[in-house]
Design a protein around this motif. Structure first.
Motif, PDB file in Angstrom:
ATOM      1  N   GLU A 271     -12.714  -7.023 -13.492  1.00  0.00           N
ATOM      2  CA  GLU A 271     -11.476  -6.254 -13.382  1.00  0.00           C
ATOM      3  C   GLU A 271     -11.686  -5.011 -12.526  1.00  0.00           C
ATOM      4  OE1 GLU A 271     -10.482  -5.638 -17.490  1.00  0.00           O
ATOM      5  OE2 GLU A 271      -9.273  -7.468 -17.577  1.00  0.00           O
ATOM      6  N   ARG A 272     -12.849  -4.343 -12.678  1.00  0.00           N
ATOM      7  CA  ARG A 272     -13.151  -3.177 -11.844  1.00  0.00           C
ATOM      8  C   ARG A 272     -13.246  -3.585 -10.377  1.00  0.00           C
ATOM      9  NH1 ARG A 272     -16.634  -1.994 -16.162  1.00  0.00           N
ATOM     10  NH2 ARG A 272     -18.409  -2.809 -14.992  1.00  0.00           N
ATOM     11  N   ALA A 273     -13.873  -4.727 -10.118  1.00  0.00           N
ATOM     12  CA  ALA A 273     -13.986  -5.211  -8.745  1.00  0.00           C
ATOM     13  C   ALA A 273     -12.611  -5.503  -8.157  1.00  0.00           C
ATOM     14  CB  ALA A 273     -14.860  -6.465  -8.694  1.00  0.00           C
ATOM     15  N   ILE A 274     -11.750  -6.079  -8.950  1.00  0.00           N
ATOM     16  CA  ILE A 274     -10.389  -6.395  -8.493  1.00  0.00           C
ATOM     17  C   ILE A 274      -9.638  -5.115  -8.154  1.00  0.00           C
ATOM     18  CG2 ILE A 274      -8.142  -7.262  -9.274  1.00  0.00           C
ATOM     19  CD1 ILE A 274      -9.725  -9.459 -10.787  1.00  0.00           C
ATOM     20  N   CYS A 275      -9.776  -4.089  -9.000  1.00  0.00           N
ATOM     21  CA  CYS A 275      -9.095  -2.813  -8.729  1.00  0.00           C
ATOM     22  C   CYS A 275      -9.585  -2.191  -7.432  1.00  0.00           C
ATOM     23  CB  CYS A 275      -9.303  -1.841  -9.894  1.00  0.00           C
ATOM     24  SG  CYS A 275      -8.401  -2.295 -11.375  1.00  0.00           S
ATOM     25  N   ALA A 276     -10.897  -2.221  -7.223  1.00  0.00           N
ATOM     26  CA  ALA A 276     -11.453  -1.651  -5.988  1.00  0.00           C
ATOM     27  C   ALA A 276     -10.947  -2.416  -4.772  1.00  0.00           C
ATOM     28  CB  ALA A 276     -12.976  -1.679  -6.039  1.00  0.00           C
ATOM     29  N   LEU A 277     -10.892  -3.725  -4.877  1.00  0.00           N
ATOM     30  CA  LEU A 277     -10.408  -4.534  -3.754  1.00  0.00           C
ATOM     31  C   LEU A 277      -8.917  -4.317  -3.500  1.00  0.00           C
ATOM     32  CD1 LEU A 277     -12.392  -7.814  -4.414  1.00  0.00           C
ATOM     33  CD2 LEU A 277     -12.713  -6.225  -2.510  1.00  0.00           C
ATOM     34  N   ARG A 278      -8.158  -4.107  -4.556  1.00  0.00           N
ATOM     35  CA  ARG A 278      -6.725  -3.827  -4.383  1.00  0.00           C
ATOM     36  C   ARG A 278      -6.521  -2.498  -3.661  1.00  0.00           C
ATOM     37  NH1 ARG A 278      -4.649  -6.130 -10.075  1.00  0.00           N
ATOM     38  NH2 ARG A 278      -4.198  -8.225  -9.360  1.00  0.00           N
ATOM     39  N   GLU A 279      -7.336  -1.495  -4.038  1.00  0.00           N
ATOM     40  CA  GLU A 279      -7.246  -0.200  -3.365  1.00  0.00           C
ATOM     41  C   GLU A 279      -7.581  -0.342  -1.878  1.00  0.00           C
ATOM     42  OE1 GLU A 279      -9.778   2.575  -5.384  1.00  0.00           O
ATOM     43  OE2 GLU A 279      -8.643   2.434  -7.245  1.00  0.00           O
ATOM     44  N   GLU A 280      -8.620  -1.105  -1.599  1.00  0.00           N
ATOM     45  CA  GLU A 280      -9.019  -1.325  -0.213  1.00  0.00           C
ATOM     46  C   GLU A 280      -7.919  -2.055   0.557  1.00  0.00           C
ATOM     47  OE1 GLU A 280     -12.832  -3.101   2.290  1.00  0.00           O
ATOM     48  OE2 GLU A 280     -12.773  -3.286   0.115  1.00  0.00           O
ATOM     49  N   LEU A 281      -7.318  -3.051  -0.079  1.00  0.00           N
ATOM     50  CA  LEU A 281      -6.227  -3.790   0.562  1.00  0.00           C
ATOM     51  C   LEU A 281      -5.045  -2.874   0.843  1.00  0.00           C
ATOM     52  CD1 LEU A 281      -5.014  -6.512   1.448  1.00  0.00           C
ATOM     53  CD2 LEU A 281      -4.248  -6.812  -0.912  1.00  0.00           C
ATOM     54  N   GLU A 282      -4.730  -2.002  -0.107  1.00  0.00           N
ATOM     55  CA  GLU A 282      -3.613  -1.073   0.085  1.00  0.00           C
ATOM     56  C   GLU A 282      -3.895  -0.132   1.258  1.00  0.00           C
ATOM     57  OE1 GLU A 282       0.044   0.249  -0.259  1.00  0.00           O
ATOM     58  OE2 GLU A 282      -0.772  -1.389  -1.458  1.00  0.00           O
ATOM     59  N   MET A 283      -5.139   0.311   1.383  1.00  0.00           N
ATOM     60  CA  MET A 283      -5.513   1.174   2.500  1.00  0.00           C
ATOM     61  C   MET A 283      -5.308   0.435   3.822  1.00  0.00           C
ATOM     62  SD  MET A 283      -9.223   2.819   3.405  1.00  0.00           S
ATOM     63  CE  MET A 283      -9.896   1.204   3.781  1.00  0.00           C
ATOM     64  N   TYR A 284      -5.750  -0.828   3.881  1.00  0.00           N
ATOM     65  CA  TYR A 284      -5.580  -1.609   5.107  1.00  0.00           C
ATOM     66  C   TYR A 284      -4.107  -1.851   5.418  1.00  0.00           C
ATOM     67  CZ  TYR A 284     -10.623  -2.445   5.013  1.00  0.00           C
ATOM     68  OH  TYR A 284     -11.974  -2.294   5.006  1.00  0.00           O
ATOM     69  N   LYS A 285      -3.298  -2.044   4.385  1.00  0.00           N
ATOM     70  CA  LYS A 285      -1.857  -2.226   4.610  1.00  0.00           C
ATOM     71  C   LYS A 285      -1.250  -0.961   5.203  1.00  0.00           C
ATOM     72  CE  LYS A 285      -0.732  -5.576   0.985  1.00  0.00           C
ATOM     73  NZ  LYS A 285      -0.010  -5.751  -0.298  1.00  0.00           N
ATOM     74  N   GLN A 286      -1.689   0.197   4.678  1.00  0.00           N
ATOM     75  CA  GLN A 286      -1.177   1.466   5.211  1.00  0.00           C
ATOM     76  C   GLN A 286      -1.595   1.644   6.665  1.00  0.00           C
ATOM     77  OE1 GLN A 286      -2.613   4.451   2.512  1.00  0.00           O
ATOM     78  NE2 GLN A 286      -1.183   3.873   0.873  1.00  0.00           N
ATOM     79  N   TRP A 287      -2.819   1.265   6.966  1.00  0.00           N
ATOM     80  CA  TRP A 287      -3.287   1.355   8.351  1.00  0.00           C
ATOM     81  C   TRP A 287      -2.438   0.467   9.254  1.00  0.00           C
ATOM     82  CZ3 TRP A 287      -9.387   1.038   8.371  1.00  0.00           C
ATOM     83  CH2 TRP A 287      -9.907   2.164   7.722  1.00  0.00           C
ATOM     84  N   CYS A 288      -2.172  -0.744   8.802  1.00  0.00           N
ATOM     85  CA  CYS A 288      -1.379  -1.683   9.610  1.00  0.00           C
ATOM     86  C   CYS A 288       0.043  -1.170   9.811  1.00  0.00           C
ATOM     87  CB  CYS A 288      -1.351  -3.060   8.963  1.00  0.00           C
ATOM     88  SG  CYS A 288      -2.926  -3.910   9.056  1.00  0.00           S
TER      89      CYS A 288
END
Length: 119
Positions: free
Chosen positions: A59-76
């Motif tokens: 679950e911690r790994a999933i949260c970290a990956l979601r945060e990273e994905l959100e950052m990439y979405k903001q960049w895009c």
């Protein structure tokens, strides 16, 4: 040959089939059964603890990956609007100092989660 039968060269005697019941002390048998049940419950408890730890790490790994994905979405979305995020500029110019400050937290989390998943 009295009551015995000859089958395949072996003499068989009439009577009950199978093993004779062993004369085991009933109290000792019950105690062994209780001990076995205790050990089984202990193993089950350990297994559930292990699984709960595994689930929480995932679950911690999933949260970290979601945060990273959100950052990439903001960049895009920023790039779609014609803006270049400072992190990407740092990557393009080779200035890793700015980049390391803003994304080191995310990359460390990703690496830690990858290492814990491989164990």
């Amino acid at each position: 040959m009295d009551d015995s039968k000859m089958v395949g060269g072996k003499v068989k005697k009439p009577g009950k089939r199978g093993r004779k019941p062993a004369k085991i002390d009933l109290k000792a048998k019950l105690e062994r059964s209780r001990q076995s049940a205790r050990e089984c419950r202990a193993r089950k408890k350990l297994r559930y603890q292990y699984l709960e730890e595994l689930v929480s790490s995932k679950e911690r790994a999933i949260c970290a990956l979601r945060e990273e994905l959100e950052m990439y979405k903001q960049w895009c979305s920023a790039m779609d609007q014609g803006k270049i995020p400072s992190e990407i500029k740092a990557l393009l110019t080779g200035d890793e100092h700015k980049m390391s400050q803003s994304t080191s937290k995310i990359s460390k989390n990703s690496k830690n989660n990858t290492n814990s998943n491989s164990q």
